[in-house]
Scaffold this motif. Structure first.
Motif, PDB file in Angstrom:
ATOM      1  N   ALA A 172       1.053  -1.069   0.087  1.00  0.00           N
ATOM      2  CA  ALA A 172       0.013  -0.053  -0.368  1.00  0.00           C
ATOM      3  C   ALA A 172       0.788   1.324  -0.479  1.00  0.00           C
ATOM      4  O   ALA A 172       2.304   1.094  -0.122  1.00  0.00           O
ATOM      5  N   TYR A 173      -0.273   2.565  -0.279  1.00  0.00           N
ATOM      6  CA  TYR A 173       0.753   3.619  -0.603  1.00  0.00           C
ATOM      7  C   TYR A 173      -0.333   4.632   0.134  1.00  0.00           C
ATOM      8  O   TYR A 173      -1.339   4.918   0.233  1.00  0.00           O
ATOM      9  N   VAL A 174       0.615   5.277   1.690  1.00  0.00           N
ATOM     10  CA  VAL A 174      -0.152   6.535   1.300  1.00  0.00           C
ATOM     11  C   VAL A 174       0.477   7.454   1.611  1.00  0.00           C
ATOM     12  O   VAL A 174       1.679   7.780   1.704  1.00  0.00           O
ATOM     13  N   GLY A 175      -0.190   9.000   0.854  1.00  0.00           N
ATOM     14  CA  GLY A 175       0.810  10.708   0.301  1.00  0.00           C
ATOM     15  C   GLY A 175      -0.430  11.475   1.200  1.00  0.00           C
ATOM     16  O   GLY A 175      -1.694  11.805   0.826  1.00  0.00           O
ATOM     17  N   PHE A 176       0.134  11.929   2.467  1.00  0.00           N
ATOM     18  CA  PHE A 176      -1.015  13.171   2.244  1.00  0.00           C
ATOM     19  C   PHE A 176       0.334  14.517   1.815  1.00  0.00           C
ATOM     20  O   PHE A 176       1.034  14.906   2.429  1.00  0.00           O
ATOM     21  N   SER A 177      -1.064  14.941   1.624  1.00  0.00           N
ATOM     22  CA  SER A 177      -0.387  16.114   0.816  1.00  0.00           C
ATOM     23  C   SER A 177       0.762  15.316   0.035  1.00  0.00           C
ATOM     24  O   SER A 177       1.630  17.055   0.344  1.00  0.00           O
ATOM     25  N   PRO A 178       1.229  14.621  -0.669  1.00  0.00           N
ATOM     26  CA  PRO A 178       1.843  14.395  -1.596  1.00  0.00           C
ATOM     27  C   PRO A 178       2.501  15.733  -2.179  1.00  0.00           C
ATOM     28  O   PRO A 178       1.586  16.237  -3.058  1.00  0.00           O
ATOM     29  N   TRP A 179       4.041  15.991  -2.615  1.00  0.00           N
ATOM     30  CA  TRP A 179       4.190  17.443  -3.675  1.00  0.00           C
ATOM     31  C   TRP A 179       4.387  16.594  -4.913  1.00  0.00           C
ATOM     32  O   TRP A 179       5.425  17.000  -5.065  1.00  0.00           O
ATOM     33  N   PHE A 180       2.871  16.671  -5.292  1.00  0.00           N
ATOM     34  CA  PHE A 180       3.278  16.147  -6.987  1.00  0.00           C
ATOM     35  C   PHE A 180       3.301  17.393  -7.830  1.00  0.00           C
ATOM     36  O   PHE A 180       2.535  16.747  -9.054  1.00  0.00           O
ATOM     37  N   ASP A 181       3.251  19.013  -7.214  1.00  0.00           N
ATOM     38  CA  ASP A 181       2.672  19.533  -8.113  1.00  0.00           C
ATOM     39  C   ASP A 181       4.319  20.504  -8.107  1.00  0.00           C
ATOM     40  O   ASP A 181       4.223  21.666  -7.757  1.00  0.00           O
TER      41      ASP A 181
END
Length: 300
Positions: A172-181
């Motif tokens: 699984a993967y969890v991203g809290f506000s992942p920096w994708f921009d």
């Protein structure tokens, strides 16, 4: 929906950081790192969690061990800081809260920082930490990757790099506000509701991390990757943060690739609102939901 006083305190802290940056846009790297590190003091200490330092691969790392954790279940947690700040200690309390909610232990690698160690050094270190877990006998089906902000980007990029290397993927993967921009290319950067992560700040950190590297390459921006075969994912964003469009776009692309995705956009919340873990009800409620979700995916 009203915002709790504790989450409002996070916004005020981020406003103060933005004020410091605006007053001194040429602040040195050490001053910037010191400013970022103040965020660690917003988190409350999780109860019934112990910590111990180890070496994972060839880097220091920190185990967060809830007393009730399953010994076989692990969250590989990568910290925030725009790839230029923080260390394994600054997110240890947040990682501890998540690990406790998930009934797992959390390994927090102390990955190398830019600009001294630019892209892809952090990814190499996170892959090394994952290899350490595999070599220690942890089954991939019992390992999740997670992180907040840049750490959310790094956790996703590490999955992509593991796939390139032929390693088994985590459960699984969890991203809290992942920096994708990284460059602030999507419209939510123009909303004016994010208290700190405005376009110049994001671009400054991206420049230190990537140098002359292409920001559109998938390992730099996993939102743009081929997400076929990506593990089940839970991504969150604050509705008032600049990255909400990027997180939503990642979710849409992942769903189009037949990835099992849960997305949560929290009304009135700022970037990485989980920094208020143990204090703000919005942070704690989200961490509880993510923890319950992780329990399911780590137990399969």
């Amino acid at each position: 929906m009203s915002t709790s006083p504790e989450s409002q305190a996070l916004r005020e802290h981020l406003v103060a950081m933005a004020g410091r940056f605006a007053a001194n846009p040429d602040m040195g790297l050490e001053a910037m790192r010191e400013m970022f590190d103040t965020l660690q003091h917003l988190q409350a200490e999780p109860t019934h969690v112990t910590y111990d330092e180890v070496t994972a691969g060839d880097r220091p790392a920190l185990w967060a061990r809830p007393l009730t954790a399953s010994p076989d279940h692990v969250v590989l947690y990568t910290h925030a800081g725009g790839y230029i700040a923080h260390d394994m200690n600054t997110s240890r309390k947040l990682a501890g809260h998540l690990a406790k909610a998930a009934g797992a232990n959390a390994l927090i690698p102390d990955y190398r920082l830019a600009p001294e160690h630019p892209f892809p050094a952090a990814i190499e270190d996170a892959v090394s930490a994952y290899r350490h877990l595999l070599n220690a006998g942890y089954a991939p089906r019992h390992i999740a990757f997670a992180g907040e902000s840049a750490g959310g980007n790094l956790a996703a990029a590490t999955i992509l790099r593991a796939r390139e290397l032929g390693l088994p993927l985590p459960a699984a993967y969890v991203g809290f506000s992942p920096w994708f921009d990284l460059l602030g290319e999507l419209p939510s950067f123009d909303s004016g509701t994010d208290a700190f992560l405005v376009r110049p700040v994001s671009q400054l950190m991206a420049g230190m991390y990537l140098g002359e590297q292409d920001v559109q390459q998938p390992l730099a921006n996993p939102r743009l990757a081929d997400l076929n075969g990506f593990p089940p994912s839970y991504v969150t964003a604050g509705a008032d943060e600049s990255l909400v469009d990027a997180v939503t776009d990642f979710s849409d692309r992942a769903q189009a690739a037949q990835v099992d995705v849960t997305i949560e956009v929290a009304p009135g919340m700022q970037h990485a609102f989980q920094w208020m873990a143990g204090r703000a009800p919005e942070a704690d409620q989200n961490i509880t939901r993510v923890g319950d979700w992780l329990r399911i995916h780590l137990a399969s």
